[in-house]
Design a protein around this motif. Structure first.
Motif, mmCIF file in Angstrom:
data_model
loop_
_atom_site.group_PDB
_atom_site.id
_atom_site.type_symbol
_atom_site.label_atom_id
_atom_site.label_comp_id
_atom_site.label_asym_id
_atom_site.label_seq_id
_atom_site.Cartn_x
_atom_site.Cartn_y
_atom_site.Cartn_z
ATOM 1 N N LEU A 256 0.829 -1.207 0.000
ATOM 2 C CA LEU A 256 0.000 0.000 0.000
ATOM 3 C C LEU A 256 0.863 1.257 0.000
ATOM 4 O O LEU A 256 0.626 2.189 -0.783
ATOM 5 C CB LEU A 256 -0.926 -0.011 1.207
ATOM 6 C CG LEU A 256 -1.861 1.192 1.366
ATOM 7 C CD1 LEU A 256 -2.744 1.372 0.134
ATOM 8 C CD2 LEU A 256 -2.716 1.046 2.620
ATOM 9 N N MET A 257 1.869 1.301 0.860
ATOM 10 C CA MET A 257 2.763 2.463 0.890
ATOM 11 C C MET A 257 3.485 2.639 -0.433
ATOM 12 O O MET A 257 3.648 3.758 -0.924
ATOM 13 C CB MET A 257 3.775 2.319 2.025
ATOM 14 C CG MET A 257 3.223 2.578 3.407
ATOM 15 S SD MET A 257 4.500 2.519 4.701
ATOM 16 C CE MET A 257 5.566 3.899 4.213
ATOM 17 N N SER A 258 3.916 1.532 -1.031
ATOM 18 C CA SER A 258 4.620 1.594 -2.314
ATOM 19 C C SER A 258 3.729 2.181 -3.397
ATOM 20 O O SER A 258 4.158 3.023 -4.195
ATOM 21 C CB SER A 258 5.090 0.194 -2.727
ATOM 22 O OG SER A 258 6.005 -0.337 -1.809
ATOM 23 N N SER A 259 2.474 1.738 -3.435
ATOM 24 C CA SER A 259 1.546 2.244 -4.446
ATOM 25 C C SER A 259 1.280 3.730 -4.255
ATOM 26 O O SER A 259 1.234 4.494 -5.218
ATOM 27 C CB SER A 259 0.233 1.463 -4.379
ATOM 28 O OG SER A 259 0.438 0.109 -4.709
ATOM 29 N N LEU A 260 1.114 4.147 -3.009
ATOM 30 C CA LEU A 260 0.860 5.561 -2.731
ATOM 31 C C LEU A 260 2.050 6.421 -3.141
ATOM 32 O O LEU A 260 1.885 7.494 -3.734
ATOM 33 C CB LEU A 260 0.555 5.754 -1.252
ATOM 34 C CG LEU A 260 -0.784 5.172 -0.765
ATOM 35 C CD1 LEU A 260 -0.856 5.194 0.751
ATOM 36 C CD2 LEU A 260 -1.959 5.936 -1.366
ATOM 37 N N LEU A 261 3.253 5.949 -2.841
ATOM 38 C CA LEU A 261 4.447 6.692 -3.243
ATOM 39 C C LEU A 261 4.587 6.701 -4.764
ATOM 40 O O LEU A 261 4.879 7.734 -5.378
ATOM 41 C CB LEU A 261 5.694 6.088 -2.603
ATOM 42 C CG LEU A 261 5.869 6.320 -1.103
ATOM 43 C CD1 LEU A 261 6.981 5.424 -0.550
ATOM 44 C CD2 LEU A 261 6.185 7.782 -0.800
ATOM 45 N N GLY A 262 4.378 5.542 -5.377
ATOM 46 C CA GLY A 262 4.537 5.447 -6.826
ATOM 47 C C GLY A 262 3.551 6.312 -7.577
ATOM 48 O O GLY A 262 3.847 6.808 -8.664
#
Length: 428
Positions: A354-360
């Motif tokens: 989830l954090m990766s998607s938000l950052l990406g």
């Protein structure tokens, strides 16, 4: 009641129609990207098998949990748009150990850890269906195969790709030629009924490792930096926008290690912001704080925080206080001090994804004052030794602020999700 193959067939691509015809092996496994149509194809074939299954032996449906089996299997089987009148012949109460399919009683089991394997011992199976096979323990899967002892017994199952070293790939899929096993691979292109905008949005929701696995359908290792999409120039801000909702305070608890706390808010621009950070590291401070001391200092810190865009205003009260699941004593102290804590969702990989998607997707930014988090992010790496065992796990070091951020973001997702705009809107 006969299965209307023409009606269901109209929802399937050529690769899936072929798989329904070819799935005559003892093990039949559909693999590939999310939303590629593999579940519908495999369940059509499973229904056909249930309709002709011998009366001797039991039928088993299994997955990581009974809840996931209900969501991924029964919710599809009971969809009249997919299976027409047959959907009325599928009955299941969520969480129950038994269901009914085409008038046949079926067992439903969750297999989320090593203790699950004894659940299937003693069964004599004629048919089994496994949902997301890479999420169940190897011992459980092996035991299911051993229980498929009725003549002509078959297993049908689905999976998204995982690590190339995962037991399912190494011990089964790669050995399909020497085992009585058939497998089919599909991607989003093999589901012609998906709306193009939905496909585009779905592809943006996954980044890095998960994009390769869940969108491209590739078996890829977790290696290198966990947050390889993090870019200081893009994701770190010196000034915060007005915060329209203070969502949460995430707390990672330490006794000898650092205790870290991160505040999460939704900005007026539709992004999530990690706005403030508090840390107490006994090794740096040269003193430990009791739970009472930690609670006192955290509450004092919150009361003194400056409110962005409101000069002279101080004090932030997040709607959720999300605390490390291991910190029972701190949760009790916070409750006694007037704060009702929530137990943090500690699904590590789900939180990282989830954090990766938000950052990406540029939906998450971090204020420069969150120094502990900014120091930890670049060095947070996958564990190579775990990858060799077919497991995805980050190295457990220098991650206190990362864990606090993950708790703050993942646990109250239902609250902030409707408030955060899509990446296309944010690109402007």
């Amino acid at each position: 009641m006969p299965i209307d193959l023409d009606a269901v067939g109209r929802t399937l691509s050529p690769v899936h129609l072929r798989s329904v015809v070819e799935s005559t092996a003892r093990q039949n496994i559909w693999q590939g990207s999310v939303r590629s149509g593999k579940t519908v194809a495999s369940l059509l074939r499973f229904l056909m098998a249930v309709a002709t299954a011998p009366s001797s032996g039991r039928i088993l449906l299994f997955g990581k949990t009974r809840e996931s089996v209900n969501r991924n299997v029964f919710a599809v089987l009971t969809d009249p748009d997919l299976f027409g009148p047959l959907a009325k012949l599928v009955h299941y109460n969520p969480g129950a150990p038994l269901g009914t399919i085409l008038g046949r009683q079926v067992d439903v089991l969750g297999a989320n850890d090593a203790k699950a394997e004894p659940k299937v011992r003693g069964m004599t199976l004629c048919l089994a269906y496994g949902d997301e096979l890479t999420t169940v323990p190897e011992a459980f899967y092996t035991q299911v195969l051993a229980r498929l002892s009725v003549k002509g017994a078959q297993l049908f199952g689905t999976t998204n790709p995982d690590s190339p070293a995962h037991w399912l790939r190494k011990k089964y899929l790669l050995r399909a030629g020497e085992l009585n096993l058939r497998t089919w691979h599909s991607t989003l292109r093999d589901n012609p009924h998906l709306d193009p905008q939905y496909v585009a949005d779905l592809a943006r929701e996954y980044v890095g490792l998960w994009y390769k696995r869940f969108i491209l359908g590739e078996w890829r290792s977790a290696e290198g930096a966990v947050f390889d999409m993090f870019d200081e120039d893009r994701h770190v801000v010196d000034e915060l926008p007005a915060i329209v909702r203070w969502v949460s305070l995430g707390i990672d608890y330490g006794t000898r290690n650092a205790t870290a706390a991160l505040v999460l808010g939704v900005g007026a621009d539709g992004r999530l912001y990690l706005t403030h950070e508090w840390r107490h590291d006994p090794a740096v401070a040269r003193r430990q704080l009791t739970d009472r001391g930690l609670s006192r200092e955290l509450r004092k810190w919150l009361s003194e925080l400056e409110v962005p865009g409101a000069p002279g205003l101080s004090g932030v009260l997040p709607e959720w206080t999300v605390v490390d699941p291991a910190a029972a004593s701190l949760r009790l102290q916070l409750f006694e001090d007037g704060i009702t804590p929530a137990l943090a969702d500690n699904s590590v990989l789900d939180g990282i994804r989830l954090m990766s998607s938000l950052l990406g997707n540029d939906q998450l930014r971090i204020h420069r004052s969150c120094t502990g988090l900014l120091e930890e992010l670049p060095g947070y790496s996958w564990d190579d030794k775990a990858a060799e065992r077919g497991q995805d796990a980050p190295l457990k070091a220098d991650d206190h602020s990362i864990d606090a951020a993950r708790y703050a973001i993942k646990t109250p997702e239902v609250l902030w999700r409707p408030l955060v705009r899509g990446s296309l809107d944010l690109a402007a």
